[in-house]
Design a protein around this motif. Structure first.
Motif, PDB file in Angstrom:
ATOM      1  N   PRO A   2      28.726  41.198  31.804  1.00  0.00           N
ATOM      2  CA  PRO A   2      27.960  40.087  31.228  1.00  0.00           C
ATOM      3  C   PRO A   2      27.578  39.051  32.288  1.00  0.00           C
ATOM      4  O   PRO A   2      27.899  39.222  33.466  1.00  0.00           O
ATOM      5  N   LYS A   3      26.908  37.986  31.847  1.00  0.00           N
ATOM      6  CA  LYS A   3      26.613  36.861  32.752  1.00  0.00           C
ATOM      7  C   LYS A   3      27.798  35.906  32.798  1.00  0.00           C
ATOM      8  O   LYS A   3      28.161  35.399  33.848  1.00  0.00           O
ATOM      9  N   VAL A   4      28.333  35.633  31.611  1.00  0.00           N
ATOM     10  CA  VAL A   4      29.436  34.670  31.495  1.00  0.00           C
ATOM     11  C   VAL A   4      30.563  35.298  30.673  1.00  0.00           C
ATOM     12  O   VAL A   4      30.317  35.827  29.588  1.00  0.00           O
ATOM     13  N   ALA A   5      31.760  35.251  31.206  1.00  0.00           N
ATOM     14  CA  ALA A   5      32.918  35.805  30.507  1.00  0.00           C
ATOM     15  C   ALA A   5      33.827  34.682  30.039  1.00  0.00           C
ATOM     16  O   ALA A   5      34.156  33.784  30.821  1.00  0.00           O
ATOM     17  N   ILE A   6      34.205  34.723  28.767  1.00  0.00           N
ATOM     18  CA  ILE A   6      35.169  33.768  28.232  1.00  0.00           C
ATOM     19  C   ILE A   6      36.436  34.546  27.920  1.00  0.00           C
ATOM     20  O   ILE A   6      36.427  35.475  27.107  1.00  0.00           O
ATOM     21  N   LEU A   7      37.500  34.200  28.601  1.00  0.00           N
ATOM     22  CA  LEU A   7      38.742  34.964  28.499  1.00  0.00           C
ATOM     23  C   LEU A   7      39.818  34.063  27.918  1.00  0.00           C
ATOM     24  O   LEU A   7      40.206  33.067  28.532  1.00  0.00           O
ATOM     25  N   ASP A   8      40.267  34.395  26.705  1.00  0.00           N
ATOM     26  CA  ASP A   8      41.244  33.552  26.012  1.00  0.00           C
ATOM     27  C   ASP A   8      42.638  34.140  26.156  1.00  0.00           C
ATOM     28  O   ASP A   8      42.915  35.214  25.632  1.00  0.00           O
ATOM     29  N   GLU A   9      43.518  33.438  26.833  1.00  0.00           N
ATOM     30  CA  GLU A   9      44.919  33.859  26.992  1.00  0.00           C
ATOM     31  C   GLU A   9      45.023  35.293  27.496  1.00  0.00           C
ATOM     32  O   GLU A   9      45.818  36.096  26.990  1.00  0.00           O
ATOM     33  N   THR A  10      44.213  35.593  28.504  1.00  0.00           N
ATOM     34  CA  THR A  10      44.229  36.923  29.109  1.00  0.00           C
ATOM     35  C   THR A  10      45.571  37.220  29.758  1.00  0.00           C
ATOM     36  O   THR A  10      45.930  38.368  29.985  1.00  0.00           O
ATOM     37  N   ASP A  11      46.328  36.171  30.023  1.00  0.00           N
ATOM     38  CA  ASP A  11      47.611  36.334  30.710  1.00  0.00           C
ATOM     39  C   ASP A  11      48.803  36.464  29.763  1.00  0.00           C
ATOM     40  O   ASP A  11      49.891  36.804  30.198  1.00  0.00           O
ATOM     41  N   SER A  12      48.585  36.218  28.454  1.00  0.00           N
ATOM     42  CA  SER A  12      49.761  36.191  27.577  1.00  0.00           C
ATOM     43  C   SER A  12      50.319  37.596  27.388  1.00  0.00           C
ATOM     44  O   SER A  12      49.575  38.560  27.212  1.00  0.00           O
ATOM     45  N   GLY A  13      51.617  37.712  27.451  1.00  0.00           N
ATOM     46  CA  GLY A  13      52.293  38.984  27.238  1.00  0.00           C
ATOM     47  C   GLY A  13      52.178  39.966  28.385  1.00  0.00           C
ATOM     48  O   GLY A  13      52.425  41.151  28.204  1.00  0.00           O
ATOM     49  N   LEU A  14      51.793  39.510  29.562  1.00  0.00           N
ATOM     50  CA  LEU A  14      51.671  40.428  30.704  1.00  0.00           C
ATOM     51  C   LEU A  14      52.876  40.293  31.630  1.00  0.00           C
ATOM     52  O   LEU A  14      53.293  39.181  31.944  1.00  0.00           O
ATOM     53  N   ASP A  15      53.398  41.433  32.073  1.00  0.00           N
ATOM     54  CA  ASP A  15      54.396  41.362  33.132  1.00  0.00           C
ATOM     55  C   ASP A  15      53.652  41.153  34.448  1.00  0.00           C
ATOM     56  O   ASP A  15      52.421  41.181  34.493  1.00  0.00           O
ATOM     57  N   ILE A  16      54.388  40.940  35.510  1.00  0.00           N
ATOM     58  CA  ILE A  16      53.759  40.504  36.756  1.00  0.00           C
ATOM     59  C   ILE A  16      52.805  41.556  37.329  1.00  0.00           C
ATOM     60  O   ILE A  16      51.740  41.215  37.838  1.00  0.00           O
ATOM     61  N   ASP A  17      53.155  42.848  37.200  1.00  0.00           N
ATOM     62  CA  ASP A  17      52.270  43.894  37.724  1.00  0.00           C
ATOM     63  C   ASP A  17      50.953  43.939  36.946  1.00  0.00           C
ATOM     64  O   ASP A  17      49.878  44.018  37.521  1.00  0.00           O
ATOM     65  N   ALA A  18      51.066  43.863  35.623  1.00  0.00           N
ATOM     66  CA  ALA A  18      49.867  43.876  34.783  1.00  0.00           C
ATOM     67  C   ALA A  18      49.025  42.631  35.042  1.00  0.00           C
ATOM     68  O   ALA A  18      47.787  42.701  35.097  1.00  0.00           O
TER      69      ALA A  18
END
Ligand code: ADP
Ligand code: MG
Ligand code: MG
Length: 253
Positions: A166-182
């Motif tokens: 896309p042109k613009v990406a909106i990412l909401d809580e993309t980090d929640s529930g991720l371990d460090i490698d993910a």
């Protein structure tokens, strides 16, 4: 080149007790090639902002405007928003039972481009995207979000981002529930996207840790339905050290 302009956006959500005002005048411009991070405590309205831009029917726009390259986003259907170049990855992605990841991605790509992608390059592109996100090639045959782990959902989101471009990406809580490698793999995917010419990113998060991997150009503190303060990356360091207390107190007065 792309510019997402949010002006004095006011939004209510429909609740059992009637409409509740959540966004109280949000003003924000995501310029071409810029990454903005929105950080704020739980319940401050961050997801409401993402859902409103996405066109979720539960949220009613009561004032203000959102434009992408001068086009009124708020009068567009959800599909039109995607075709215009907006990508919205959601905090709680929906399950699509019976639809494989491969077919889902191909349908989305076809809807956005207005024509089906050429099969040979498409298969290569999908396999490449899955591989870069450390997803097994058989991931493409699984039903969308059915039994996905938190990490698989987020990786799938970023595979979508890469393939739909896309042109613009909106990412909401993309980090929640991720371990460090993910978290690293997902962040690298976002960074590959933003390294392209003119891409805008609005990264919504509750935690500062993803900002170690995705370096924002601008940071906004979001409290009580509006932007309480804006600054550069140093603002994230301040929030990490001091939290939101100062801003919550100021908003309560
Ligand atoms: P954040 O993403 O910052 O945690 P949200 O946008 O999810 O905040 O929520 C902001 C406020 O709006 C909260 O008080 C929440 O309870 C309320 N809210 C959001 N969506 C709904 C909804 N669908 N129904 C009822 N209340 C909602
Ligand atoms: Mg929340
Ligand atoms: Mg949220």
């Amino acid at each position: 080149m792309s510019e997402l302009v949010i002006k004095d956006l006011q939004v209510s959500v429909d609740t059992e007790d009637g409409p509740k005002e959540i966004l109280k005048g949000v003003t924000l411009t995501i310029g071409s090639g810029e990454t903005h991070a929105i950080m704020g405590p739980n319940g401050s309205g961050k997801s409401t902002l993402a859902y409103s831009i996405a066109g979720h029917p539960k949220y009613t726009i009561t004032g203000g405007s959102v434009t992408l390259d001068g086009e009124d986003v708020l009068t567009m259907s959800v599909d039109e928003r995607a075709r215009a170049g907006l990508f919205l990855a959601m905090q709680y992605p929906v399950e699509v039972p019976g639809v494989s990841v491969s077919n889902f991605l191909r349908t989305a790509k076809t809807a956005i481009d207005g024509e089906a992608p050429k099969l040979r390059t498409w298969v290569k592109d999908v396999n490449g995207a899955l591989q870069r996100l450390n997803l097994d090639p058989t991931f493409g045959t699984r039903s969308v979000n059915e039994g996905f782990s938190g990490g698989e959902k987020k990786r799938h989101e970023i595979a979508q981002l890469e393939l739909l471009n896309p042109k613009v990406a909106i990412l909401d809580e993309t980090d929640s529930g991720l371990d460090i490698d993910a978290l690293k793999v997902v962040s690298e995917g976002v960074n590959r996207f933003r390294e392209q010419e003119g891409k805008g990113v609005l990264l919504i998060t509750h935690y500062t840790r993803i900002l170690r991997y995705i370096k924002p150009d601008f940071v906004h503190v979001f409290v009580a339905g509006k932007v309480a303060a804006s600054g550069g990356p140093e603002l994230a360091d301040e929030l990490e050290a001091e939290g939101y207390d100062k801003y919550l107190k100021a908003a309560a007065v």
